[in-house]
Design an enzyme around this catalytic site. Structure first.
Site, PDB file in Angstrom:
ATOM      1  N   LYS A 133       0.832  -1.203   0.000  1.00  0.00           N
ATOM      2  CA  LYS A 133       0.000   0.000   0.000  1.00  0.00           C
ATOM      3  C   LYS A 133       0.868   1.255   0.000  1.00  0.00           C
ATOM      4  CE  LYS A 133      -3.661   2.389   2.559  1.00  0.00           C
ATOM      5  NZ  LYS A 133      -4.697   2.284   3.617  1.00  0.00           N
ATOM      6  N   HIS A 273      -5.882 -32.200 -32.693  1.00  0.00           N
ATOM      7  CA  HIS A 273      -6.907 -31.175 -32.453  1.00  0.00           C
ATOM      8  C   HIS A 273      -7.900 -31.621 -31.379  1.00  0.00           C
ATOM      9  CE1 HIS A 273      -5.293 -28.721 -35.585  1.00  0.00           C
ATOM     10  NE2 HIS A 273      -5.502 -29.632 -36.521  1.00  0.00           N
TER      11      HIS A 273
END
Length: 514
Positions: A133, A273
């Site tokens: 922060k 595939h």
């Protein structure tokens, strides 16, 4: 300058700390980190001396103190913050190196609940979040891999750049978010709640990909934080070859999932595939692979291969005969690696001995797929074929036919819906899938299989809505059929099977794959 070091992962700790001391940092530390520094002769002060407050509650409270968090969170550009810090004797802390208690590792070790709870870090996340922060004034380091770069920048400039601090801030918040997600996930598991109200999924980046499914799409590969006991593509070791692509990874996962269906003997699977084009069992791995490749040699070209036994020299020679994209196997003999090294672009993945186990099974886990604005999540389709199937035809399958039906049913689960699979007891003969009607899938499979389908078994991943698909299979020569059942036309389908002299069994389980 103050730096606070408190880490469970002590990789690179001592060289990093030594570098900080050379730069004039005073080090604060706790527990095992302090002991490691002192053992290495690195000067460091105990946090409790700095706070003038003892550690309490068995070490649960060490760094939760204004002199720590005030030192981290002070906004040094504000006069009022500086004045307040001075009034309370709070010194700024400009670097925080913290990584958190080994929660995931403790869970993975099978430790009892009380031990796992103790590995829920409190002070660590608080310091990481506070440092992130206040990134304008604090450098926060949660990953030991960042130590050299941070040290190098400090040595060059006596400070880190805002760009570096922002990057480390992002990494810090991702670190604490992933940590909390792991805790939430474990708690959901303890409550046997597979689908909690708030679902947190967290993964580590393995690598960036050159592109996604197509060159205009960006891509990356992520994996879970801890390796599961079952073999996976994500935790396999890449031994050689070009960088894995997005499509390679998907096809390797499909191949691995299918080869795990047949742990009892050497098995070879070829995927193209995301669709099986060769599956075979045999007494040796090389024989299984050659049989699988012969099923559809055109599709096998450029395919992905999964094998469930160590690749020996004979199998390596066979693999080298065809252009393949990738191979995944439990292991490779030294001679096999030498032979395959000539195929420099061939990707070889070593999944580990679990893949060769005769009791290996597909991993039970949740699967998630993204949709616009969300996810759909379900259990992986790892259902075992039922030992008892319901025979609904006049004729029961022979022992040989039942073996073929069980083979076809296992493969069928891995073919896109609507799936139709023909096989004998040892190999795939033909498959059709991904069609909008089941009869079209049957026609595709029968066209591919031709005369080889005489005497075969046929599996359908869901019920036949009409008899046309079954009629197509019978015309091709199938003598038995396995399907879930459940159609309003089941009676008509059973009558059609009897008309063709086919044995029909119902599983009561559907295997759609979209």
């Amino acid at each position: 300058m103050l730096a606070l070091l408190s880490v469970s992962d002590k990789r690179g700790l001592v060289p990093f700390a030594q570098g900080l001391v050379r730069l004039g940092f005073e080090l604060l530390s706790t527990g095992g980190t302090l002991a490691a520094l002192q053992a290495a002769g690195v000067p460091a002060r105990k946090v409790s001396e700095h706070t003038q407050s003892p550690e309490i509650l068995g070490g649960r409270v060490k760094t939760l103190h204004p002199r720590i968090h005030g030192g981290i969170l002070g906004r040094l550009e504000l006069e009022e913050d500086r004045a307040e810090m001075a009034a309370h004797g709070i010194s700024p802390i400009s670097l925080v190196a913290v990584n958190l208690y080994p929660f995931r590792q403790t869970v993975a070790s099978g430790a009892p609940e009380a031990d796992v709870i103790e590995q829920i870090d409190i002070g660590g996340p608080a310091m990481v979040r506070a440092s992130a922060k206040n990134f304008r004034h604090v450098t926060v380091v949660v990953d030991p891999e960042d130590y050299p770069a941070v040290l190098s920048e400090l040595e060059a400039s006596r400070a880190t750049s805002e760009q570096t601090r922002r990057r480390l801030m992002r990494k810090a918040f991702a670190h604490t978010a992933a940590y909390d997600a792991s805790i939430a996930g474990w708690l959901a598991e303890q409550a046997t709640e597979p689908f909690p109200q708030e679902l947190s999924l967290t993964y580590q980046k393995v690598q960036s990909l050159r592109y996604g499914e197509n060159p205009h799409q960006r891509g990356a590969f992520y994996r879970e934080h801890a390796a599961p006991s079952e073999p996976t593509v994500a935790f396999s070791r890449v031994l050689q070859g070009k960088e894995l692509s997005y499509n390679n990874i998907l096809d390797l996962d499909a191949a691995l999932g299918l080869v795990l269906e047949f742990p009892e003997q050497p098995c070879a699977v070829i995927i193209k595939h995301n669709t099986p084009c060769g599956v075979a069992l045999d007494g040796s791995l090389v024989a299984a692979y050659r049989t699988a490749r012969a099923i559809d040699e055109v599709s096998a070209f450029g395919g992905i291969v999964a094998l469930n036994r160590e690749v020996d020299s004979a199998c390596a020679e066979a693999l080298a005969e065809t252009f393949l994209e990738a191979v995944i196997a439990p292991s490779y003999s030294a001679e096999a690696l030498r032979l395959l090294a000539a195929k420099k672009n061939l990707r070889l993945l070593e999944a580990g001995p679990g893949l060769a186990s005769p009791t290996a099974r597909p991993r039970a886990q949740l699967e998630a797929r993204s949709v616009s604005g969300g996810l759909v999540v379900h259990d992986r389709d790892a259902v075992e074929p039922p030992l008892e199937w319901k025979v609904v035809s006049k004729r029961a399958p022979t022992q040989e036919e039942e073996k073929a039906l069980r083979f076809a049913w296992r493969v069928c689960k891995h073919v896109k819906s609507n799936a139709i699979v023909f096989s004998n007891g040892q190999k795939l003969l033909a498959a059709g899938g991904g069609q909008t009607s089941r009869v079209d899938s049957a026609k595709i499979a029968t066209a591919r299989g031709g005369a080889a389908l005489k005497g075969s078994a046929v599996a359908s991943d869901a019920f036949f809505p009409f008899r046309d698909g079954l009629d197509e299979a019978a015309r091709a020569g199938a003598t038995c059929v396995v399907q879930p059942g459940g159609s309003v036309r089941d009676a008509e389908l059973i009558a059609a099977a009897d008309e063709h002299g086919m044995a029909m069994v119902l599983t009561g389980v559907r295997h759609f794959r979209h």
